[in-house]
Design an enzyme around this catalytic site. Structure first.
Site, short mmCIF file in Angstrom:
data_model
loop_
_atom_site.label_atom_id
_atom_site.label_comp_id
_atom_site.label_asym_id
_atom_site.label_seq_id
_atom_site.Cartn_x
_atom_site.Cartn_y
_atom_site.Cartn_z
CD GLU A 53 -2.64 -1.15 2.61
OE1 GLU A 53 -3.46 -0.22 2.79
OE2 GLU A 53 -2.43 -2.05 3.45
NE ARG A 277 4.41 -7.90 10.95
CZ ARG A 277 3.74 -6.78 10.76
NH1 ARG A 277 2.44 -6.75 10.87
NH2 ARG A 277 4.39 -5.67 10.44
CE LYS A 287 2.89 0.42 5.09
NZ LYS A 287 2.57 0.43 3.63
#
Length: 581
Positions: A53, A277, A287
């Site tokens: 994104e 992850r 983020k």
């Protein structure tokens, strides 16, 4: 579909190489692909994608996904797309898009196509209408807070929206009017009609579209309704004929919804597969929190060398080869865990040890005068550029009567176990001579400001013709020939292994390390570095690996410490201080 070949691989600084396609240690995702190929699924075709994104810069965690998606595609002669899942115009910027493309290039991978979910807005809108017509979607007037309240909890079922049973005709009319901009933001949504009693909260009539009167970085003001990520992701995979949609584990609970949309629309079915992850000690990979560090000016920007962003570690001096090695070593699993930061630093040291030229730099200098060395004389000492690579050759370093050494390499009163320079002690100057301290000069505060020594002319090159043993070799820089530099010494940005581990009443910013940056302004470097260019990497002998920073200007060198070298004496001294306290 758009294709942008500009995202091809362009090695940085001329010393980084593209990754070779080669078999890797097996993992469960690789085993799935092997099984699919053997069964003839998708005619043996492998198509993956990396779908960030564009709402921030990529970080080290994304490097693992990049290596996995592009690496599997390369191994099985498949293809890997770079696709931007750009469904939220309020948080996305062209700056982020450009940085992501550059980061993928830097990692050494060339996408087979650069795509955007926004390119599919028209098709997604048409599919939303199809679901309304099939009685599987409806326009809901509940506010976001009300939607959360009606959804229920993990232990309690949800409650159906009072607008759930609107007629298909009314839903089609309202959705059309939403798209024409008749309603304010947040007043209506389009929701899937699935099951409000499902044990999976994601299946309790999730929102498909919301009203946002905001310009998009690619579509401008064309749309005022935007699809949610969950409604976009799987269908974008389907449009691109992705065979293996590889996601991190937090999307595992979203997979039933992913499959529900695909099956309800009757379109090409990619297979979503989840993996662990990347989490690192002393590091945050959120983020949202990284953006907070930038906005609050805790760091100088997304590319601050303390940041775990790919642009930050690139500026700090990390190499893509080291990143790919690290990602390969940590492997892929179905269980989340935390990797020691030391493993990443080891991969960086290991790589730079092979490629970085050795030079001499004195960061905290003290002057040494060799009293019996001829005044005005200058000798050129031959120095090895990299003992790991003979092809890098040698260079000549000037030597003179006055030199600089590190302050830590001299002790007027040496503690036990200290073998560096001290009164009456003999040490070897790297590539030069053996010297012995004969006296010191102090200032009014009683601090040593100058060390006087004698040298043995028979020991040129550091040899001892009589075979005597010298326990310490130290580096130096000729004082008349030294060039000045600013050197930024970086440490961990956070002082705790888990930055989110906070006491009551605190937040993660309370774990920031106040000593994460030390700026050294009086560094003295050998003259071979006068033309060092931004991005060039070196090993400062005995000090660590350093990279020329982009703040460097002609006549004004700036270096970043990439990673330090292990210093046995520093550990001993630290232990002694702790014992004494």
């Amino acid at each position: 579909m758009p294709n942008d070949d500009s995202a091809g691989n362009k090695p940085v600084n001329g010393n980084e190489s593209a990754p070779e396609a080669q078999p890797r240690p097996s993992n469960f995702i690789r085993d799935i692909i092997l099984k699919d190929i053997a069964s003839g699924k998708h005619d043996g075709r492998v198509q993956t994608r990396f779908p960030p994104e564009p709402n921030g810069y990529l970080h080290i965690g994304h490097a693992k996904s990049i290596c996995l998606n592009f690496g599997l595609a390369a191994e099985f002669s498949g293809k890997c797309n770079l696709r931007f899942d750009d469904t939220n115009p309020c948080k996305e910027e062209v700056e982020y898009v450009d940085s992501i493309i550059e980061d993928v290039r830097w990692m050494g991978f060339q996408p087979d196509g650069v795509f955007y979910a926004s390119d599919y807005f028209g098709q997604l809108h048409a599919w939303a209408i199809d679901l309304i017509k099939a009685g599987k979607a409806y326009v809901c007037d509940l506010t976001a807070e009300e939607v959360r309240k009606y959804r229920g909890t993990l232990s309690e079922p949800g409650t159906e929206s009072p607008y759930r049973n609107r007629s298909i005709e009314e839903n089609l009319d309202l959705f059309e009017r939403m798209g024409k901009g008749e309603f304010p933001d947040g007043t209506r949504t389009l929701r899937s009609k699935i099951d409000m009693t499902s044990p999976n909260l994601n299946m309790r009539d999730p929102v498909m579209y919301r009203i946002l009167h905001a310009d998009h970085h690619r579509t401008g003001g064309t749309w005022c309704i935007y699809p949610m990520y969950d409604f976009t992701h799987g269908q974008s995979d389907s449009i691109e004929k992705i065979t293996h949609s590889i996601c991190t584990l937090e999307f595992e609970d979203h997979r039933p919804l992913y499959d529900w949309y695909i099956e309800s629309l009757g379109i090409f079915p990619p297979q979503q597969i989840e993996f662990d992850r990347l989490n690192l000690t002393y590091t945050l990979l959120s983020k949202r929190k990284l953006l907070a560090l930038v906005q609050n000016k805790v760091v100088t920007g997304w590319d601050d060398p303390r940041m775990p962003t790919l642009s930050g570690i690139r500026r700090r001096g990390y190499t893509p080869e080291a990143m790919r090695t690290f990602c390969s070593r940590i492997g892929v699993s179905k269980t989340n865990g935390t990797i020691e930061l030391g493993l990443l630093e080891h991969a960086v040291r290991e790589d730079l040890n092979k490629r970085a030229a050795r030079v001499m730099a004195v960061l905290k200098p003290i002057k040494v005068i060799i009293d019996n060395y001829p005044e005005g004389q200058v000798e050129e000492m031959e120095a090895i550029n990299n003992p790991e690579d003979e092809a890098m050759g040698t260079r000549h370093v000037p030597f003179s009567r006055e030199i600089y050494i590190e302050q830590d390499d001299f002790r007027e009163v040496p503690p036990k176990g200290y073998y560096r320079l001290s009164p009456g002690k003999e040490v070897r100057l790297r590539y030069a001579y053996l010297i012995t301290c004969t006296s010191v000069l102090k200032n009014q505060a009683g601090e040593v400001v100058e060390v006087h020594c004698s040298y043995d002319p028979a020991t040129r090159g550091g040899n001892t013709p009589d075979g005597r043993k010298v326990k310490s070799t130290i580096h130096w820089v000729s004082a008349p020939h030294a060039i000045n530099a600013e050197v930024r010494m970086y440490e961990n940005l956070f002082s705790k292994e888990d930055p989110n581990d906070v006491a009551e009443g605190q937040d993660w910013m309370d774990n920031l390390n106040p000593h994460s940056l030390e700026v050294v302004t009086g560094g003295k470097l050998e003259p071979s570095l006068s033309d060092a260019a931004p991005g060039n990497r070196y090993q400062f002998e005995r000090l660590g690996y350093f990279c020329v920073d982009t703040d460097t200007k002609p006549g004004s060198l700036v270096f970043n410490r990439t990673v330090g070298l292990r210093d046995s004496w520093a550990k001993i001294e630290k232990a002694q201080k702790e014992k004494g306290s």
